[in-house]
Design a protein around this motif. Structure first.
Motif, mmCIF file in Angstrom:
data_model
loop_
_atom_site.group_PDB
_atom_site.id
_atom_site.type_symbol
_atom_site.label_atom_id
_atom_site.label_comp_id
_atom_site.label_asym_id
_atom_site.label_seq_id
_atom_site.Cartn_x
_atom_site.Cartn_y
_atom_site.Cartn_z
ATOM 1 N N GLY A 192 0.649 -0.882 0.287
ATOM 2 C CA GLY A 192 0.352 0.014 -0.137
ATOM 3 C C GLY A 192 0.950 1.017 0.353
ATOM 4 N N LEU A 193 2.082 1.196 -0.299
ATOM 5 C CA LEU A 193 2.758 2.932 -0.144
ATOM 6 C C LEU A 193 2.394 2.879 -1.968
ATOM 7 C CD1 LEU A 193 6.548 0.727 0.695
ATOM 8 C CD2 LEU A 193 4.385 1.650 1.620
ATOM 9 N N GLY A 194 2.819 4.550 -1.724
ATOM 10 C CA GLY A 194 2.418 5.596 -2.318
ATOM 11 C C GLY A 194 3.643 6.504 -2.652
ATOM 12 N N PRO A 195 3.844 7.381 -3.165
ATOM 13 C CA PRO A 195 5.084 8.783 -2.836
ATOM 14 C C PRO A 195 4.839 8.855 -1.565
ATOM 15 C CG PRO A 195 3.127 9.115 -5.190
ATOM 16 C CD PRO A 195 2.609 7.723 -4.576
ATOM 17 N N GLU A 196 3.446 9.155 -1.343
ATOM 18 C CA GLU A 196 3.413 10.272 0.612
ATOM 19 C C GLU A 196 4.117 9.024 0.783
ATOM 20 O OE1 GLU A 196 -0.040 11.498 3.401
ATOM 21 O OE2 GLU A 196 -0.557 11.146 1.015
ATOM 22 N N GLN A 197 4.014 7.935 0.963
ATOM 23 C CA GLN A 197 4.788 7.191 2.563
ATOM 24 C C GLN A 197 6.343 7.304 1.620
ATOM 25 O OE1 GLN A 197 1.759 6.307 0.476
ATOM 26 N NE2 GLN A 197 0.569 6.533 2.369
ATOM 27 N N LEU A 198 6.416 6.975 0.241
ATOM 28 C CA LEU A 198 7.328 6.800 -0.432
ATOM 29 C C LEU A 198 8.923 8.843 0.267
ATOM 30 C CD1 LEU A 198 7.185 4.374 -1.330
ATOM 31 C CD2 LEU A 198 8.740 5.424 -3.122
ATOM 32 N N ARG A 199 7.736 9.313 0.319
ATOM 33 C CA ARG A 199 8.798 10.855 0.975
ATOM 34 C C ARG A 199 9.172 10.537 2.938
ATOM 35 N NH1 ARG A 199 4.963 13.319 -2.613
ATOM 36 N NH2 ARG A 199 6.315 13.705 -4.601
ATOM 37 N N ASP A 200 7.893 10.137 2.873
ATOM 38 C CA ASP A 200 8.166 10.053 4.650
ATOM 39 C C ASP A 200 8.831 8.111 5.045
ATOM 40 O OD1 ASP A 200 6.974 9.936 7.400
ATOM 41 O OD2 ASP A 200 6.090 8.075 7.179
ATOM 42 N N LEU A 201 9.158 7.960 4.391
ATOM 43 C CA LEU A 201 10.084 6.136 4.745
ATOM 44 C C LEU A 201 11.672 6.469 4.519
ATOM 45 C CD1 LEU A 201 6.793 3.895 4.638
ATOM 46 C CD2 LEU A 201 8.111 4.891 6.261
ATOM 47 N N ARG A 202 11.657 7.118 3.026
ATOM 48 C CA ARG A 202 13.018 6.813 2.160
ATOM 49 C C ARG A 202 14.294 6.715 3.141
ATOM 50 N NH1 ARG A 202 12.029 12.364 -1.413
ATOM 51 N NH2 ARG A 202 12.269 13.950 0.552
ATOM 52 N N ASP A 203 14.209 8.388 4.413
ATOM 53 C CA ASP A 203 14.897 8.162 5.015
ATOM 54 C C ASP A 203 15.613 6.940 6.163
ATOM 55 O OD1 ASP A 203 13.358 9.051 6.279
ATOM 56 O OD2 ASP A 203 14.216 10.253 8.001
ATOM 57 N N VAL A 204 14.673 6.304 6.309
ATOM 58 C CA VAL A 204 14.853 5.068 7.158
ATOM 59 C C VAL A 204 15.217 3.814 6.625
ATOM 60 C CG1 VAL A 204 14.298 6.574 9.422
ATOM 61 C CG2 VAL A 204 12.659 5.627 8.159
ATOM 62 N N ALA A 205 14.177 3.502 5.264
ATOM 63 C CA ALA A 205 14.015 2.641 4.581
ATOM 64 C C ALA A 205 15.159 2.581 3.781
ATOM 65 C CB ALA A 205 12.757 1.909 3.922
ATOM 66 N N ASP A 206 15.616 1.567 2.637
ATOM 67 C CA ASP A 206 16.294 1.341 2.005
ATOM 68 C C ASP A 206 15.859 0.656 0.635
ATOM 69 O OD1 ASP A 206 18.792 1.010 3.318
ATOM 70 O OD2 ASP A 206 17.819 -0.347 4.551
ATOM 71 N N GLY A 207 14.152 0.758 0.517
ATOM 72 C CA GLY A 207 14.358 -0.149 -0.958
ATOM 73 C C GLY A 207 12.548 0.094 -0.821
ATOM 74 N N PHE A 208 11.479 -0.187 -1.539
ATOM 75 C CA PHE A 208 10.185 -0.151 -1.145
ATOM 76 C C PHE A 208 9.753 -1.422 -3.009
ATOM 77 C CE2 PHE A 208 11.500 3.842 0.144
ATOM 78 C CZ PHE A 208 11.184 3.666 1.262
ATOM 79 N N GLY A 209 8.907 -1.792 -2.152
ATOM 80 C CA GLY A 209 7.652 -2.957 -3.537
ATOM 81 C C GLY A 209 6.890 -1.983 -3.349
#
Ligand SMILES: O=P(O)(O)OC[C@H]1O[C@H](OP(=O)(O)OP(=O)(O)O)[C@H](O)[C@@H]1O
Length: 385
Positions: A271-288
């Motif tokens: 359930g990830l989209g751009p808003e979540q990626l902006r929020d998580l990009r500094d703490v996670a290394d990658g996303f599906g």
């Protein structure tokens, strides 16, 4: 079993029967009346610029569709961003392409929607690994269309195996919850160990760590089980249990680091989209990312005749006359009549695609991706606020 899933075969698309019935009736009527006027038609989403750029793709498929027809076609390059005015122009006797309109718009509309959504997530986390996980949300016959759009927009990879065969790229991925269930609660280590033993050496060892226990407990167990062989953990915490996802990820990072597992990456999905990626990009290394891409509405392209026998015309609400489209170095998008001068510093975006039925352009996905990302930067698409 020649067509077990009831999909429209490629032959029907190419011959023109993948069409709306009113085009067949138009042909019958024009042939009956002895009419086949020379027309110019344009494919357009918005008549005027709205400031909402989208990614244009599907050009190679459009060329395949129109190849062999006595038409000239000009189109934006694959991956170009657009905002108002034509993205494609067709010229020739109307009956050369009348019935192809339905398929042509479909070949452009849905991939352009997917690519636009994929570009949003790419730009939301430019330095993270981002994979397309959305094949499960679409009819399997178009999975490669989704994955190609994802690559076009600069995503790092995708999960679908058959799409990989078509696109010449190996599918990526981790492990599903189904694998964890098959080993059962309390036996997560057995599952990860068996995975490590079974898969090829170049497959990243990324353990799924949200199935039975707390993400922190399972992450530490995975690290203890695989040691230096563990490349990462994937956290796919279901929405009802998510709470503060950023906090969960930071906590897992802290606990791994505290025990010396700084090299273990953290991947997130679900359930990830751009808003979540902006929020998580500094703490996670990658996303599906899946549904953000595949849920996107098709771009609302339409095809309209704008000139007939050399005379401009259009229906109400549409703009008559053959047009050109330019991009100026400041990122502005300009739509002008083709017989007027465009901006002196403007780059014309409609380029030859088909000449008298012959495809005159080569297609390269890597080049299209570079263009897409450069163009996004030029027009400020997806820029952080
Ligand atoms: O929400 P999306 O962005 O569309 O993500 C695509 C899918 O990827 C994850 O599933 P997972 O790989 O964990 O599937 P599984 O439950 O079958 O293991 C996630 O839970 C979604 O179902």
């Amino acid at each position: 079993m020649s067509n077990p899933f009831g999909t429209v075969p490629p032959e029907a698309i190419l011959e023109g029967s993948a069409t709306d019935a009113y085009f067949e009736r138009t042909r019958a009527t024009l042939e009956h009346a002895g009419k086949n006027p020379h027309v110019v038609a344009e494919v357009t989403a918005d008549q005027f610029s709205t400031g909402a750029f989208e990614v244009f793709t599907g050009v190679a498929d459009a060329a395949t569709l129109l190849e062999g027809r006595a038409v000239d076609v000009d189109a934006f390059p694959d991956g170009q961003l657009f905002d108002g005015g034509p993205v494609m122009r067709l010229e020739g006797p109307y009956l050369e392409f009348a019935e192809l309109e339905t398929a042509l718009l479909g070949l452009l509309s849905q991939p352009s929607g997917f690519a636009t959504a994929a570009l949003e997530v790419r730009l939301a986390a430019p330095d993270s690994l981002v994979l397309s996980f959305g094949a499960r949300h679409v009819h399997p016959s178009i999975a490669a269309v989704v994955e190609r759009a994802a690559l076009l927009a600069g995503l790092d990879g995708f999960s679908h195996v058959a799409a990989g065969d078509i696109l010449g790229r190996e599918a990526s991925g981790t492990m599903p919850h189904a694998l964890m269930f098959c080993f059962g609660e309390g036996n997560q280590s057995d599952a990860w160990r068996a995975f490590d033993e079974a898969v090829s050496e170049d497959t990243p060892r990324i353990a799924l760590v949200d199935t039975f226990w707390d993400e922190k407990s399972e992450s530490l167990l995975a690290a203890e089980t695989l040691g230096d062989d563990l490349d990462g953990v994937r956290i796919d915490t279901t929405g009802s249990r998510r709470g503060d996802f950023r906090h969960i990820i930071r906590e897992v990072r802290w606990e791994l680091d505290a025990r010396g597992y700084e090299d273990v990456d953290i991947f997130c999905s679900g359930g990830l989209g751009p808003e979540q990626l902006r929020d998580l990009r500094d703490v996670a290394d990658g996303f599906g990312v899946g549904s953000h891409i595949t849920n996107r509405d098709p771009v609302d392209f339409s095809l309209d005749i704008v000139e007939i026998a050399g005379e401009p015309l259009s229906k109400r609400g549409k703009l008559a006359g053959v047009k050109d489209v330019y991009r100026t170095p400041d990122g502005d998008h300009h739509v002008t009549l083709a017989d007027r001068d465009g901006p002196t510093d403007g780059e014309a975006l409609l380029e030859p695609l088909v000449r008298d039925g012959e495809v005159v352009r080569e297609f390269d996905l890597e080049t299209a991706t570079e263009r897409c990302l450069a163009d996004a930067e030029a027009v400020g698409f997806g820029a952080d606020e």
